[in-house]
Structure formats: C-alpha cells, structure tokens
Design a protein around this motif. Structure first.
Motif, PDB file in Angstrom:
ATOM      1  N   ALA A 271       1.140   8.207  -6.644  1.00 29.87           N
ATOM      2  CA  ALA A 271       0.449   7.818  -7.873  1.00 29.87           C
ATOM      3  C   ALA A 271       0.637   6.342  -8.215  1.00 29.87           C
ATOM      4  O   ALA A 271      -0.108   5.796  -9.025  1.00 29.87           O
ATOM      5  N   LEU A 272       1.634   5.705  -7.609  1.00 29.92           N
ATOM      6  CA  LEU A 272       1.909   4.295  -7.930  1.00 29.92           C
ATOM      7  C   LEU A 272       0.997   3.376  -7.121  1.00 29.92           C
ATOM      8  O   LEU A 272       0.997   3.429  -5.894  1.00 29.92           O
ATOM      9  N   PRO A 273       0.220   2.514  -7.771  1.00 27.48           N
ATOM     10  CA  PRO A 273      -0.623   1.568  -7.028  1.00 27.48           C
ATOM     11  C   PRO A 273       0.229   0.601  -6.204  1.00 27.48           C
ATOM     12  O   PRO A 273       1.290   0.159  -6.642  1.00 27.48           O
ATOM     13  N   SER A 274      -0.227   0.306  -5.006  1.00 28.13           N
ATOM     14  CA  SER A 274       0.504  -0.621  -4.137  1.00 28.13           C
ATOM     15  C   SER A 274      -0.505  -1.352  -3.254  1.00 28.13           C
ATOM     16  O   SER A 274      -1.650  -0.926  -3.118  1.00 28.13           O
ATOM     17  N   ILE A 275      -0.049  -2.457  -2.662  1.00 26.69           N
ATOM     18  CA  ILE A 275      -0.901  -3.223  -1.733  1.00 26.69           C
ATOM     19  C   ILE A 275      -0.225  -3.209  -0.373  1.00 26.69           C
ATOM     20  O   ILE A 275       0.882  -3.729  -0.219  1.00 26.69           O
ATOM     21  N   ALA A 276      -0.865  -2.590   0.607  1.00 29.23           N
ATOM     22  CA  ALA A 276      -0.311  -2.514   1.960  1.00 29.23           C
ATOM     23  C   ALA A 276      -0.994  -3.562   2.837  1.00 29.23           C
ATOM     24  O   ALA A 276      -2.225  -3.662   2.860  1.00 29.23           O
ATOM     25  N   VAL A 277      -0.174  -4.338   3.546  1.00 21.11           N
ATOM     26  CA  VAL A 277      -0.693  -5.401   4.413  1.00 21.11           C
ATOM     27  C   VAL A 277      -0.821  -4.850   5.825  1.00 21.11           C
ATOM     28  O   VAL A 277       0.172  -4.434   6.429  1.00 21.11           O
TER      29      VAL A 277
ATOM     30  N   ILE B 224      -4.045  -0.169  -2.185  1.00 21.18           N
ATOM     31  CA  ILE B 224      -4.994  -1.261  -1.934  1.00 21.18           C
ATOM     32  C   ILE B 224      -4.680  -1.812  -0.548  1.00 21.18           C
ATOM     33  O   ILE B 224      -3.519  -2.095  -0.234  1.00 21.18           O
ATOM     34  N   ILE B 225      -5.692  -1.948   0.275  1.00 19.80           N
ATOM     35  CA  ILE B 225      -5.490  -2.363   1.662  1.00 19.80           C
ATOM     36  C   ILE B 225      -5.803  -3.849   1.805  1.00 19.80           C
ATOM     37  O   ILE B 225      -6.893  -4.296   1.447  1.00 19.80           O
ATOM     38  N   LEU B 226      -4.833  -4.604   2.321  1.00 19.00           N
ATOM     39  CA  LEU B 226      -5.060  -6.019   2.629  1.00 19.00           C
ATOM     40  C   LEU B 226      -5.191  -6.117   4.148  1.00 19.00           C
ATOM     41  O   LEU B 226      -4.200  -6.096   4.870  1.00 19.00           O
ATOM     42  N   ALA B 227      -6.441  -6.160   4.616  1.00 22.66           N
ATOM     43  CA  ALA B 227      -6.726  -6.131   6.052  1.00 22.66           C
ATOM     44  C   ALA B 227      -6.791  -7.547   6.607  1.00 22.66           C
ATOM     45  O   ALA B 227      -7.675  -8.332   6.246  1.00 22.66           O
ATOM     46  N   ILE B 228      -5.836  -7.871   7.494  1.00 23.14           N
ATOM     47  CA  ILE B 228      -5.744  -9.221   8.072  1.00 23.14           C
ATOM     48  C   ILE B 228      -6.405  -9.234   9.453  1.00 23.14           C
ATOM     49  O   ILE B 228      -6.020  -8.469  10.340  1.00 23.14           O
ATOM     50  N   SER B 229      -7.386 -10.115   9.628  1.00 24.58           N
ATOM     51  CA  SER B 229      -8.079 -10.227  10.915  1.00 24.58           C
ATOM     52  C   SER B 229      -8.180 -11.694  11.325  1.00 24.58           C
ATOM     53  O   SER B 229      -8.487 -12.551  10.482  1.00 24.58           O
ATOM     54  N   PRO B 230      -7.938 -12.011  12.604  1.00 30.66           N
ATOM     55  CA  PRO B 230      -8.074 -13.401  13.058  1.00 30.66           C
ATOM     56  C   PRO B 230      -9.538 -13.764  13.302  1.00 30.66           C
ATOM     57  O   PRO B 230     -10.297 -12.973  13.867  1.00 30.66           O
ATOM     58  N   ALA B 231      -9.933 -14.979  12.881  1.00 27.89           N
ATOM     59  CA  ALA B 231     -11.338 -15.404  13.018  1.00 27.89           C
ATOM     60  C   ALA B 231     -11.697 -15.753  14.444  1.00 27.89           C
ATOM     61  O   ALA B 231     -12.878 -15.768  14.805  1.00 27.89           O
ATOM     62  N   ASN B 232     -10.687 -16.039  15.289  1.00 27.99           N
ATOM     63  CA  ASN B 232     -10.989 -16.433  16.674  1.00 27.99           C
ATOM     64  C   ASN B 232     -11.088 -15.228  17.607  1.00 27.99           C
ATOM     65  O   ASN B 232     -11.050 -15.366  18.821  1.00 27.99           O
ATOM     66  N   GLN B 233     -11.205 -14.025  17.024  1.00 25.48           N
ATOM     67  CA  GLN B 233     -11.461 -12.808  17.806  1.00 25.48           C
ATOM     68  C   GLN B 233     -12.654 -12.090  17.190  1.00 25.48           C
ATOM     69  O   GLN B 233     -12.952 -12.257  16.007  1.00 25.48           O
ATOM     70  N   ASP B 234     -13.314 -11.262  17.999  1.00 27.47           N
ATOM     71  CA  ASP B 234     -14.471 -10.518  17.520  1.00 27.47           C
ATOM     72  C   ASP B 234     -14.027  -9.546  16.429  1.00 27.47           C
ATOM     73  O   ASP B 234     -13.099  -8.750  16.624  1.00 27.47           O
ATOM     74  N   LEU B 235     -14.686  -9.609  15.268  1.00 27.37           N
ATOM     75  CA  LEU B 235     -14.323  -8.745  14.145  1.00 27.37           C
ATOM     76  C   LEU B 235     -14.468  -7.263  14.501  1.00 27.37           C
ATOM     77  O   LEU B 235     -13.756  -6.411  13.962  1.00 27.37           O
TER      78      LEU B 235
END
Length: 447
Positions: free
Chosen positions: A33-39, A175-186
């Motif tokens: 029930a507790l809001p959180s941000i997962a990286v 809350i999902i913090l999705a990290i993606s590198p720009a120098n690779q195909d999304l």
C-alpha cells in the motif's frame, strides 16, 4: 506535503524491521500500500549514474557484472543547512560524512548477506542521505537486468533478478523509473520491456534516457524524448551523466550538473526540450509526483493501518500480559502462572468448575458396572476352587487348605479384574489430561 514522504519513509523502515520488504514478507499488504519509486534498468544502462546525479554525490559501488545485488532503499532528506551526511538502518546512530565510506559500507553489507559470492538477495539495504542539495524523495535501486550469468553465478541468476524486479514493480502503488541508454535500440531496452509487461498503459512509468551525448553523429533522441517513438503518460526525461573518464578523475558532481544543463541548452536538437531535461529536473519531478501519489493514498493507508492495529491488538490481547525482561521478574511471573493454574485445576477436581465429576463417574458407575459383568460365580464355584487346590497340593487330605492353592485362586481373579481396572485408569488419565489443557487455557485467558 514534504512531510508525507518522510512519513512513508518511516513506515517503510518499520515494515522492513518487521520482515516485510516487498517480496516474501510477513505483512505484505502494508508494504504494497505504500507508494514507492523503483529504479529499473539493464546492466550498463547508466542507472547508478542517474541516482548519483540526483543525489549529487559519488556513493554507489561500481564495477563489471552485477554490482547491485540487493535492493537499495535510498531515502533523501532535504535539510535547511549543515553538513551532508548519510545513515544506514543496519548501523544505527552512526553518521557517514565521507561518501567513499558509504560506497564501501554498501559493498560490505551486501557481502555480509550474500557471503562474498556473486549471488543476489531480496533483503534491502536502507540508506538515508541528508543534504541541503537534495529533494525529499525515496528511490529503490534494484539489481540490473541481465541476459547472461557470469562466472561464479548460478544459471538461475537471470530469472532470479527478473523475479525480484517484478516483485516490486508489479505492485499497483509502485512508480517505475525505467532507465534506457539512448545509444541502443529502444526496442531492446530491458527496462522498457519489463515495464510494458506490468504497466501496459504507461500510467505509472517514467522513462529516463541516458547516454544521449554518446549517440552516433547525425542521430538524436528527439523522437523518444517527445514521446513519439514510445509514448508514456509522463514526459520522457533525458540526462547526460559523467563519462567514465570523468568518474576516474573524480569530476565534481556540481560541475557535471552544470555541463549537463549546458549540453541541453546549447545543442540545437534539444533546445526546445531543455526546460524538462537533466537530473535536477528529474529529481524535482519525481518528488512532486510521489507527494501527489501519497496524498491520494492517505485515506486508504489510514484505513489499512487502523485495521492492522486492531488486528495486532486483538492478537496481543490473546497472547496475554507482557513478559518481564529480568530473571527475577520472569521467575515471579512463572510462579504466579503456576499458582493460578494450581487453583483452577483444583477447582475442576473439587467440582467448583465442570469436568472433575467425570472422574467420580468412572469409579461410581463405569468400574462397578464392568466388574458386575465379570463371571466370578463360575470362577469361584466350589468345583473350580476344589480343582485349583487339588492341583496345587495333590490328593493328600489336609485340615487347612494349602497356601499355593489360595495364591492361584487370587491370581486368576486378579487377571479377570485387570481389564476393567486398566480401562478405568485410562479413562481417568484422559479426563485429567483434558482438565490440564482446560486449566492451562483458562489460566492464560484470565486477567
């Protein structure tokens, strides 16, 4: 509003202390029930650099392979003034002002749990950082998604990491913090792939694009940052982290943030997006969003906590009075319990409480009735007595019957009585056991 994040931080710490930390837990409903941000991100996606840039400090272990092997719950606390410092939940009352020591403690605590292996653990590390240069924010740094196990890791490590990540991000309040590198195909981004599976509409996913400055010449990330390549409910944020050369030279984080701002402001392709790019903007945006989510969840959280309190108080009431901590107190309490049990058990036997009358019934009714059913008339008939005495002493006439004959006669009678007598003993034993259990329960239930 800022106090709401601090309150949730305290609740998360309490959950962890109770063994509830998001995966296999004693009280999963409260954590859920507790809001959180997962990286979330793949290995070498720039996840650690993003976190360090938000904090403004070098504090995370670095290296090849899976460096993050335990969830790191990073709680940022903004203070008005004073020196920056960090605290770990597992090292209470110790302040770390040297962030190189923070990095070492994270690595050491990870090794303490995993035994210096390259395996992972779902038990989180809690790190709080107090600084005038951060926003109030809580981030959960998860192990980087990988496709292959390296030497020293089990074949299941790839699936184990994915399962751990899913255990956090599948929760509707995460809350999902999705990290993606720009120098690779999304399309091949591990973070986007798993986020899309658990949050297909992108309602709770924030996309962060790293390594924009490392893209091939002639290409840019405008389509992604404008949400045309992959649309999310929230705007994409681009960041420019320090290069490995900057890290090796211990480039100042403040200078790195300034260079990041200048990059977006001076690069023609990104000028129109510069106002919402960079790690500083990312931190402020996440803090504001987390506050809004917590505010919307307050009624549900209050209801859940009140319900949990009532359930725990009921359980405590059932368990009885608290136990003393010192030896004398424990001895006194034990004696009091024994005295109470003795009194209650005696009342059962004396008939003041129900149950003891069953014992009288065994001796007054059950045993006499069983004895009456025995065939003593046949066993003590004159013919049988004469036979036993004759067999014991032969056919020589005596004025007094021989002792051996009497003994055999009594033994045979006792053998006949043995069955009903043992049945009576068993019945009384069962009644006494039942009364002991009743007395114990009544003793523990008594105020």
């Amino acid at each position: 509003m800022e106090n709401l994040i601090v309150l949730v931080n305290k609740l998360q710490r309490a959950c962890t202390a109770l063994g509830d930390h998001g995966e296999e837990s004693a009280l999963p409903t409260l954590w859920d029930a507790l809001p959180s941000i997962a990286v979330v991100g793949g290995q070498s996606s720039g996840k650690s650099s993003v976190l360090e840039s938000i904090v403004g400090k070098d504090f995370l272990p670095r290296g090849s392979g899976i460096v993050t092997r335990r969830p790191l719950v990073l709680q940022l606390h903004r203070i008005d003034e004073g020196r920056e410092y960090a605290e770990f939940m597992h090292v209470p009352r110790k302040r770390f002002t040297d962030f190189a020591a923070v990095r070492k403690e994270i690595a050491d605590e990870t090794d303490r749990e995993t035994g210096r292996s390259k395996q992972i653990s779902s038990v989180p590390i809690y790190l709080s950082i107090y600084s005038p240069y951060v926003v109030n924010l809580t981030l959960i740094d998860l192990p980087g998604l990988t496709k292959v196990a390296v030497e020293g890791q089990s074949d299941s490590i790839v699936q184990d990491i994915e399962n751990m990540v899913r255990a956090y991000i599948e929760k509707p309040n995460c809350i999902i913090l999705a990290i993606s590198p720009a120098n690779q195909d999304l399309a091949t981004s591990d973070a986007i792939k798993i986020s899309r599976e658990v949050d297909p509409k992108g309602d709770r996913t924030f996309g962060v694009l790293t390594k924009i400055d490392l893209m091939d010449k002639g290409t840019d990330a405008v389509e992604i940052l404008e949400g045309r390549a992959f649309k999310l409910q929230f705007p994409w944020v681009g960041v420019v982290n320090r290069s490995q050369a900057d890290i090796n030279k211990n480039t100042d984080m403040i200078a790195a943030r300034r260079r990041e701002r200048e990059y977006f402001a001076n690069t023609p392709e990104y000028k129109h997006l510069a106002h919402r790019m960079g790690s500083e903007h990312l931190g402020k945006m996440l803090s504001k969003h987390l506050e809004q989510v917590i505010k919307s969840r307050i009624p549900g959280l209050q209801s859940l906590i009140n319900k949990t309190i009532i359930e725990l108080e009921t359980e405590l009431s059932r368990l009885g009075k608290p136990v003393a901590t010192d030896a004398g107190g424990k001895l006194y309490m034990s004696m009091e319990i024994c005295r109470a049990f003795d009194g209650i058990f005696k009342e059962h036997l004396d008939g003041i409480r129900p149950g003891g009358d069953k014992i009288y019934n065994v001796f007054d009714n059950q045993l006499p009735a069983a004895l009456k059913r025995l065939q003593f008339d046949k066993q003590l008939s004159m013919e049988n007595v004469r036979k036993l005495i004759t067999e014991a002493d032969g056919y020589q006439p005596h004025l007094i019957a021989p002792e051996q004959g009497y003994r055999r006669l009594i033994e045979s009678s006792l053998i006949t009585i043995k069955g009903p007598a043992e049945a009576a003993v068993d019945a009384v034993h069962a009644i006494l056991k039942e009364l002991v259990h009743k007395s114990i329960n009544e003793t523990m239930a008594s105020p």
